[in-house]
Scaffold this motif. Structure first.
Motif, PDB file in Angstrom:
ATOM      1  N   ASN A 346       3.842   3.307  -7.013  1.00  0.00           N
ATOM      2  CA  ASN A 346       4.744   4.203  -7.740  1.00  0.00           C
ATOM      3  C   ASN A 346       4.475   5.661  -7.406  1.00  0.00           C
ATOM      4  OD1 ASN A 346       2.361   4.427  -8.931  1.00  0.00           O
ATOM      5  ND2 ASN A 346       2.957   3.606 -10.916  1.00  0.00           N
ATOM      6  N   VAL A 347       3.409   5.928  -6.681  1.00  0.00           N
ATOM      7  CA  VAL A 347       3.165   7.327  -6.315  1.00  0.00           C
ATOM      8  C   VAL A 347       4.254   7.769  -5.352  1.00  0.00           C
ATOM      9  CG1 VAL A 347       1.584   8.908  -5.161  1.00  0.00           C
ATOM     10  CG2 VAL A 347       0.698   7.148  -6.653  1.00  0.00           C
ATOM     11  N   GLY A 348       4.911   8.832  -5.697  1.00  0.00           N
ATOM     12  CA  GLY A 348       6.002   9.295  -4.844  1.00  0.00           C
ATOM     13  C   GLY A 348       7.292   8.581  -5.191  1.00  0.00           C
ATOM     14  N   PHE A 389       3.313   5.320   5.912  1.00  0.00           N
ATOM     15  CA  PHE A 389       2.383   6.393   5.536  1.00  0.00           C
ATOM     16  C   PHE A 389       2.363   6.436   4.004  1.00  0.00           C
ATOM     17  CE2 PHE A 389       1.401  10.999   4.866  1.00  0.00           C
ATOM     18  CZ  PHE A 389       0.158  10.995   5.498  1.00  0.00           C
ATOM     19  N   PRO A 390       1.188   6.461   3.395  1.00  0.00           N
ATOM     20  CA  PRO A 390       1.137   6.332   1.928  1.00  0.00           C
ATOM     21  C   PRO A 390       1.698   7.554   1.194  1.00  0.00           C
ATOM     22  CG  PRO A 390      -1.033   6.826   2.819  1.00  0.00           C
ATOM     23  CD  PRO A 390      -0.134   6.605   3.994  1.00  0.00           C
ATOM     24  N   GLY A 391       2.296   7.291   0.041  1.00  0.00           N
ATOM     25  CA  GLY A 391       2.824   8.385  -0.788  1.00  0.00           C
ATOM     26  C   GLY A 391       1.807   9.499  -1.046  1.00  0.00           C
ATOM     27  N   PRO A 392       0.551   9.172  -1.427  1.00  0.00           N
ATOM     28  CA  PRO A 392      -0.421  10.240  -1.690  1.00  0.00           C
ATOM     29  C   PRO A 392      -0.963  10.886  -0.409  1.00  0.00           C
ATOM     30  CG  PRO A 392      -1.068   8.161  -2.727  1.00  0.00           C
ATOM     31  CD  PRO A 392       0.039   7.853  -1.802  1.00  0.00           C
ATOM     32  N   ILE A 430       1.088  -1.460  17.029  1.00  0.00           N
ATOM     33  CA  ILE A 430       0.217  -1.283  15.861  1.00  0.00           C
ATOM     34  C   ILE A 430       1.087  -1.158  14.613  1.00  0.00           C
ATOM     35  CG2 ILE A 430      -1.398   0.342  14.768  1.00  0.00           C
ATOM     36  CD1 ILE A 430      -2.247   1.183  17.563  1.00  0.00           C
ATOM     37  N   TRP A 431       0.626  -1.735  13.524  1.00  0.00           N
ATOM     38  CA  TRP A 431       1.404  -1.630  12.282  1.00  0.00           C
ATOM     39  C   TRP A 431       1.164  -0.284  11.606  1.00  0.00           C
ATOM     40  CZ3 TRP A 431       0.916  -1.804   6.789  1.00  0.00           C
ATOM     41  CH2 TRP A 431       2.100  -2.162   6.135  1.00  0.00           C
ATOM     42  N   GLN A 432      -0.092   0.130  11.594  1.00  0.00           N
ATOM     43  CA  GLN A 432      -0.421   1.398  10.942  1.00  0.00           C
ATOM     44  C   GLN A 432      -1.716   1.954  11.526  1.00  0.00           C
ATOM     45  OE1 GLN A 432      -0.820   1.144   6.690  1.00  0.00           O
ATOM     46  NE2 GLN A 432      -0.480   3.305   6.412  1.00  0.00           N
ATOM     47  N   ALA A 433      -1.739   3.262  11.724  1.00  0.00           N
ATOM     48  CA  ALA A 433      -2.956   3.894  12.245  1.00  0.00           C
ATOM     49  C   ALA A 433      -3.124   5.262  11.615  1.00  0.00           C
ATOM     50  CB  ALA A 433      -2.879   4.023  13.767  1.00  0.00           C
ATOM     51  N   HIS A 502     -11.453  -5.915   8.311  1.00  0.00           N
ATOM     52  CA  HIS A 502     -10.145  -6.497   7.998  1.00  0.00           C
ATOM     53  C   HIS A 502      -9.832  -6.297   6.512  1.00  0.00           C
ATOM     54  CE1 HIS A 502     -10.240  -8.499  11.858  1.00  0.00           C
ATOM     55  NE2 HIS A 502     -11.356  -9.121  11.554  1.00  0.00           N
ATOM     56  N   LYS A 503      -8.573  -6.513   6.168  1.00  0.00           N
ATOM     57  CA  LYS A 503      -8.193  -6.557   4.753  1.00  0.00           C
ATOM     58  C   LYS A 503      -7.733  -7.962   4.437  1.00  0.00           C
ATOM     59  CE  LYS A 503      -4.879  -5.011   1.335  1.00  0.00           C
ATOM     60  NZ  LYS A 503      -3.803  -4.126   0.952  1.00  0.00           N
ATOM     61  N   PRO A 504      -8.193  -8.652   3.422  1.00  0.00           N
ATOM     62  CA  PRO A 504      -9.415  -8.331   2.726  1.00  0.00           C
ATOM     63  C   PRO A 504     -10.628  -8.577   3.622  1.00  0.00           C
ATOM     64  CG  PRO A 504      -8.630 -10.501   2.053  1.00  0.00           C
ATOM     65  CD  PRO A 504      -7.639  -9.956   3.029  1.00  0.00           C
TER      66      PRO A 504
HETATM   67  P1  XMP Z   1      -4.128  -0.585   0.982  1.00  0.00           P
HETATM   68  O1  XMP Z   1      -4.972   0.627   1.131  1.00  0.00           O
HETATM   69  O2  XMP Z   1      -3.865  -0.971  -0.433  1.00  0.00           O
HETATM   70  O3  XMP Z   1      -2.714  -0.190   1.600  1.00  0.00           O
HETATM   71  O4  XMP Z   1      -4.637  -1.727   1.807  1.00  0.00           O
HETATM   72  C1  XMP Z   1      -1.685  -1.112   1.880  1.00  0.00           C
HETATM   73  C2  XMP Z   1      -0.486  -0.340   2.381  1.00  0.00           C
HETATM   74  O5  XMP Z   1       0.046   0.467   1.323  1.00  0.00           O
HETATM   75  C3  XMP Z   1       0.027   1.836   1.694  1.00  0.00           C
HETATM   76  N1  XMP Z   1      -0.308   2.583   0.487  1.00  0.00           N
HETATM   77  C4  XMP Z   1       0.567   3.282  -0.242  1.00  0.00           C
HETATM   78  N2  XMP Z   1       1.878   3.525  -0.063  1.00  0.00           N
HETATM   79  N3  XMP Z   1       1.914   4.827  -2.040  1.00  0.00           N
HETATM   80  C5  XMP Z   1       2.547   4.311  -0.954  1.00  0.00           C
HETATM   81  O6  XMP Z   1       3.732   4.571  -0.782  1.00  0.00           O
HETATM   82  C6  XMP Z   1       0.606   4.622  -2.283  1.00  0.00           C
HETATM   83  O7  XMP Z   1       0.064   5.098  -3.271  1.00  0.00           O
HETATM   84  C7  XMP Z   1      -0.096   3.828  -1.328  1.00  0.00           C
HETATM   85  N4  XMP Z   1      -1.384   3.433  -1.225  1.00  0.00           N
HETATM   86  C8  XMP Z   1      -1.496   2.670  -0.102  1.00  0.00           C
HETATM   87  C9  XMP Z   1      -1.000   1.948   2.792  1.00  0.00           C
HETATM   88  O8  XMP Z   1      -0.765   3.074   3.609  1.00  0.00           O
HETATM   89  C10 XMP Z   1      -0.803   0.640   3.513  1.00  0.00           C
HETATM   90  O9  XMP Z   1       0.320   0.688   4.362  1.00  0.00           O
END
Ligand code: XMP
Length: 511
Positions: A346-348, A389-392, A430-433, A502-504
Motif C-alpha cells: 500500500n505504500v505509494g 521498483f518498490p514504492g518506498p 533479469i526480473w529485478q536488480a 534466494h527468497k525465501p
Molecule cells: P520483498 O522485499 O518483499 O519484495 O521480497 C518483493 C517485491 O515487492 C517489491 N516491494 C514493494 N513494492 N511497495 C511496492 O510497490 C513496497 O512497499 C514494496 N516493498 C517491496 C520489491 O521491490 C519486489 O519486487
C-alpha cells in the motif's frame, strides 16, 4: 461478464490462472469467478470451464456450483475436480484414491469427438488428483484412460459437456493446448477478438461513457501499471486527466526526468517533496518505521495536490488506479484472501480516507497483457519492460539512517549496475536488480592510500511475481566490471558484494 468468452468457475486450483492465460493466448476473452458465484442469466459467455481444486468431491464440505450453471446447454469443460463434479451430478460412481496420481502419465484415447480431434491415440498428460471416476455410467462415453487405467477423458452423450482428469493447462501435457483449443474454438466457437487493439477501442468508449465530462486524477509512479493506466485514460479523456508524480527524493538517477520526458503530453504535476520526505525520515533506522513514514508523507503530499487540482478543475471525484487482474482474482478468490497478498504494497497506493470513486481500466488484464497494451499505446519498450521498483524507493535499499549524501552514493552505484546490465545484454533476462547501501565501513587501498569507506551489495533476481525469487547467476565479467567501476568512480565506496541469497528465506529488498 461484459465480453463474450469463456467463464471459468474456480474451485481453488493453483492452475486456474493458467487456464485463463492459455485461453487469452488464443485471443479469446475469459474471466475467473469463484465457484460460489450464483447463476447470472444476463452474462454473455460461450463456454464454461469448471476448474480443478484441492477439495474432495466425496467430502462433506465439497464445494459445488449453482446447478443453474449446468442447465444452459452451453459447452462445459470439467477439469479434474470439475470433471468429478460433473460426473457426480449425473450419478457416476466416484472413488476416493488410495494414493494420489501425481505427475506424468500416458493418455490412451479411443473413439471420436470434436474435443479430441487431431490428437494421437497416445500422448503425455499431467495428472494431479486423489479421487477419480470409477464408473462413468450410461450417460458418458469414456474416450481416454491413463497409464493406470483411470478414466482420464469422457464426454457426455446428451449435454455438450467434456471432461478431463488431467490438467490440459500445464505445459507438461503434450496436447493440452490443442484440447483447450478444440473446446474453446471448436465446441464453444468463441470469437478470437481479444487483442489489445480491440481492448483499447472498447475501453476508450467505456471510459468516455463512464467519466462523461468529468476530470480524473491519477498517481503516476513511472512503473508499468500506472504508466499504462495514464496512457489509456489520456487516449479516452485527453486533457481532463491530471497526473501527479511525487518525487520523494528516493528515486533512481534520472527517473523523474525520464517520466517528465516520456509523459510530456500529459497534464503532469511533478511534486518535488524530497525535502519533506527526507526531513520526516531523518534519524529513522527501523525498516518498518521507514515504510510507515514514507506512506504517511505520500498521502499528505498526494492529498494536498489532489485538493489543489480539485480547486482548479471543480470537485474531482475520480481516481485512476493500475489494479491488475491477479489482484482482482485474489480478492474474489473462493479460497478467500490468500497469504500471498503483500501488506507492504500500500505504500505509494491509494489514500484510503480520500473520497474518490476508483477507475481501474486494467482490472481485466494480466501483466503481460498490460505490457502489450502499453506498447500498443505508444509507450517506450524501456518503460513497458522495466524492472519493478518498490514504492518506498531507495529507502528500502539503504540500511541504517537515510541521508542525502548516502542516497547520492547509492544512486550512482545503482546507475552503474543497471547501465552495465544493459551493456552486457542482461536487462531483459533479469526480473529485478538494484544496489543496496550498507552502513559498513571497511579498509581498502587505492594507489598508495589507505581508504576507509562504505560498502554496497548488488542484488539481481529471477522471479515470476516477487513472492519467491532466485538469485541470478550473473557473468563474473559483469560483476567485476560493475565492482571496478563503482569503486573507481564513486568516492566513498571501496567494497562491492553480491547478494547470493534466494527468497525465501531472504527477501528481495533488504528492508
Ligand atoms: P520483498 O522485499 O518483499 O519484495 O521480497 C518483493 C517485491 O515487492 C517489491 N516491494 C514493494 N513494492 N511497495 C511496492 O510497490 C513496497 O512497499 C514494496 N516493498 C517491496 C520489491 O521491490 C519486489 O519486487
Amino acid at each position: 461478464m461484459s465480453y463474450k468468452g469463456i467463464l471459468i468457475l474456480d474451485f481453488g486450483s493453483q492452475f486456474t490462472q493458467l487456464i485463463a492465460r492459455r485461453i487469452r493466448e488464443m485471443k479469446v476473452y475469459c474471466e475467473i469467478h469463484p465457484c460460489t458465484e450464483p447463476f447470472q442469466p444476463d452474462w454473455q459467455y460461450d463456454g464454461i470451464i469448471l476448474s480443478g481444486g484441492p477439495a474432495s468431491v466425496l467430502g462433506d464440505t465439497a464445494p459445488v456450483v449453482d446447478p443453474r450453471w449446468l442447465s444452459t446447454e452451453i459447452p462445459t469443460l470439467g477439469v479434474c475436480y470439475g470433471m468429478q463434479l460433473l460426473a457426480q451430478h449425473t450419478g457416476a460412481v466416484l472413488e476416493r484414491g488410495q494414493k494420489r496420481e501425481y505427475g506424468q502419465s500416458t493418455l490412451q484415447l479411443s473413439g471420436e469427438h470434436l474435443f479430441t480431434r487431431g490428437l494421437p491415440t497416445a500422448s503425455i498428460a499431467w495428472m494431479s488428483h486423489g479421487d477419480h471416476v470409477e464408473e462413468a455410467g450410461e450417460q458418458w462415453s469414456v474416450l481416454g484412460r491413463s497409464d493406470t487405467g483411470v478414466i482420464a477423458l469422457m464426454t457426455h452423450k446428451l449435454h455438450p459437456w467434456v471432461t478431463v482428469q488431467f490438467h490440459p493447462e500445464v505445459a507438461h501435457t503434450q496436447y493440452g493446448e490443442h484440447l483447450l483449443q478444440n473446446f474453446v474454438l471448436g465446441m464453444c466457437q468463441s470469437p478470437q477478438t481479444w487483442t489489445m487493439g480491440h481492448f483499447i477501442t472498447e475501453q476508450v468508449s467505456a471510459l468516455q461513457a463512464k467519466i462523461g465530462s468529468d476530470h480524473v486524477i491519477c498517481g503516476l509512479s513511472g512503473g508499468v501499471d500506472s504508466s499504462v493506466t495514464a496512457a489509456l485514460l489520456q487516449k479516452a479523456i485527453g486533457p481532463r486527466l491530471h497526473c501527479i508524480f511525487v518525487d520523494n527524493g528516493l528515486l533512481r538517477q534520472g527517473e523523474r526526468e525520464a517520466v517528465e520526458q516520456e509523459f510530456f503530453e500529459l497534464d503532469l504535476t511533478v511534486v518535488d517533496a524530497s525535502t519533506q520526505f527526507l526531513t520526516a525520515l531523518d534519524g529513522i533506522t527501523d525498516p518498518e518505521q521507514k515504510r510507515k513514514t514514507i506512506g504517511r508523507v505520500f498521502i499528505e503530499v498526494f492529498e494536498r495536490e489532489a485538493n489543489r487540482l480539485s480547486k482548479r478543475h471543480g470537485e474531482i471525484q475520480w481516481l485512476a488506479q493500475g489494479t491488475l487482474y491477479p489482484d482482482v482474482i485474489e480478492s474474489l478468490s473462493f479460497r478467500g484472501p490468500s497469504a500471498t497478498i503483500k501488506s507492504h504494497h500500500n505504500v505509494g497506493g491509494l489514500p484510503e480516507n480520500m473520497n474518490f470513486v476508483l477507475i481501474e481500466p486494467l482490472r481485466e488484464l494480466f501483466k503481460d497483457e498490460v505490457r502489450a497494451l502499453g506498447l500498443e499505446l505508444g509507450l517506450s519498450h524501456q518503460r513497458v519492460f522495466r524492472h519493478p521498483f518498490p514504492g518506498p524507493g531507495l529507502a528500502v535499499r539503504m540500511l541504517g539512517p537515510i541521508t542525502a549524501e548516502r542516497l547520492s552514493l547509492l544512486r550512482r552505484a545503482d546507475q552503474i549496475f543497471i547501465e552495465e546490465i544493459h551493456n552486457f545484454g542482461w536487462y531483459d533476462k533479469i526480473w529485478q536488480a538494484g544496489v543496496v547501501f550498507l552502513p559498513v565501513k571497511s579498509v581498502g587501498v587505492m594507489g598508495d592510500d589507505r581508504t576507509y569507506e562504505w560498502t554496497v551489495a548488488l542484488r539481481a533476481v529471477h522471479s515470476k511475481d516477487g513472492m519467491t525469487a532466485d538469485v541470478v547467476r550473473l557473468p563474473w565479467e559483469l560483476l567485476e566490471r560493475v565492482s571496478t567501476r563503482i569503486i573507481n568512480e564513486i568516492e566513498g565506496i571501496n567494497r562491492v558484494a553480491y547478494d547470493v541469497s534466494h527468497k525465501p528465506p531472504a527477501t528481495i529488498e533488504w528492508e
